[in-house]
Design an enzyme around this catalytic site. Sequence first.
Site, mmCIF file in Angstrom:
data_model
loop_
_atom_site.group_PDB
_atom_site.id
_atom_site.type_symbol
_atom_site.label_atom_id
_atom_site.label_comp_id
_atom_site.label_asym_id
_atom_site.label_seq_id
_atom_site.Cartn_x
_atom_site.Cartn_y
_atom_site.Cartn_z
ATOM 1 N N ARG A 269 39.024 43.679 10.870
ATOM 2 C CA ARG A 269 39.302 43.346 12.268
ATOM 3 C C ARG A 269 38.319 42.267 12.695
ATOM 4 N NH1 ARG A 269 35.131 45.812 15.081
ATOM 5 N NH2 ARG A 269 34.446 47.837 14.295
ATOM 6 N N HIS A 273 35.441 46.686 18.048
ATOM 7 C CA HIS A 273 36.182 47.939 17.860
ATOM 8 C C HIS A 273 37.132 48.162 19.030
ATOM 9 C CE1 HIS A 273 37.053 52.067 16.760
ATOM 10 N NE2 HIS A 273 36.664 52.459 17.960
ATOM 11 N N TYR A 283 26.289 44.391 14.001
ATOM 12 C CA TYR A 283 26.396 45.075 12.709
ATOM 13 C C TYR A 283 27.192 44.294 11.666
ATOM 14 C CZ TYR A 283 30.776 46.586 14.978
ATOM 15 O OH TYR A 283 31.989 46.629 15.645
#
Length: 370
Positions: A269, A273, A283
Site C-alpha cells: 500500500r 494504513h 516505519y
Amino acid sequence: MASKKKTPFDAVKVLEQIEEKFEMFQILNEEGKVVNEDAMPDLSDEQLQELMSRMVYTRILDQRSISLNRQGRLGFYAPTAGQEASQIASHYALEKEDWVVPGYRDVPQIIWHGLPLAQAFLFSRGHFKGNKSPEGVNVLPPQIIIGAQYVQTAGIALGLKKRGKEAVAITYTGDGGSSQGDFYEGINFAGSYNAPAIFVVQNNQFAISTPRDKQTKGKTIAQKAVSAGIPGILVDGMDPLAVYAATKDARDRAVAGEGPSLIETLCYRYGPHTMAGDDPTRYRTDDMDTEWEKKDPLVRFRKFLEEKDLWNEEKENEVIEKAKEEIKAAIKEADDTPKQKVTDLMEIMYEEMPYNLNEQYEIYKEKESK
C-alpha cells in the site's frame, strides 16, 4: 561437548520442505512481459481492457477519497493505491451470485460488485444507509474488527453449500489479520465442512506499522493453509493476471465441491494504513517505497496492454474523466442524503421496539422536531 542426539524424525527438515513448495506465482513480470505463458488466463481483449479500466478507476477513486477525507467530507477511509491488482483482479474472477465479505480496505470490491458509490461514501461517514445493500447485491458491510470477516465467510459459504448454490463467498484481510484467531477459525471451519470459500490475505508488508516479519515466523502466510488441510498459494499481488488466474482456479474448485482455498497476495500500500493519523514515513523507508513503485500494478498491466495495442493514453483519460464525473455525482448524492437521527437508529434496530425504548424514542422524537 555433547553430541547431538539422533531422532527418528527430522521435523525441521519437514518444515523446510513445506515452505520451499510455496513459491510465488507470477504471470507478468515488472516490465509487463509474460513469464508464464502456460498460466495465462482465458480472457478476451475486451475483458483485459475492462480489467484495466476498473483498476484505473479505482486508483482515481482512491485519490479523490483521500482528498475528500482531508476536506472533512468523508469519515473513515483506508487507502487502496498499490493494491488494485490484488483487489480488483480477484473480484473480476467472481460471478454476480457470489458473496463478497470485505474488510475495511476492501470498499472497491463491493462497489464493483454492485454497491452504489454514494452508499460507499455514506458508509465512510457512518451513515446507516451506507450499510444497506440493494436487493441482489451480495455484499456485507466492510468489517472493522480485524479478521472477523473470516468467520462470517465460513458461515456464508456453508449456507451456500447447504442450499445447493453454485456460488462462493470470498473475503479479504491483511497480513496483520492472519495473526488473529478468527483467521484460523475461519479457514479451519470452512475446510472441515468443505465449504465454497476463498480466503485472501493481502500481504501489503505492514499491519499499520508492524512489519510482516513480526507477524509470524512462517516463511509465507499461504503455508498456513496446510494446518487447515486446504490448498494455499502465494501470488504476486502486483500482477493482475496472476491474481485473476489464482482466484478463478479457487472459485472453479469451490463450486465443483472441492472446498475452500487460501490465497496470499504479495503487494504494497502506497499510502498510510488509514487517514486517521497514521504516518508511514515513520516505519517505511524511501528506498522501500521506490522499490515497490517499480512493481506498480497499473504500470505493469499498461505496458502489457500497450504491447498488444489494447490500451493508450486516450483510453486511460476517458476512464479517468468518467471516474471523476461519477465520483462528483456520488458525493453530491451523499451530501443530499438527510442526516441520520437517533430515532432512525432506534427504528431500524428492532422489528418491534422494546417497551423500555418507547419512552426514550418519544423524547428524542420531540427534540428532533424542534
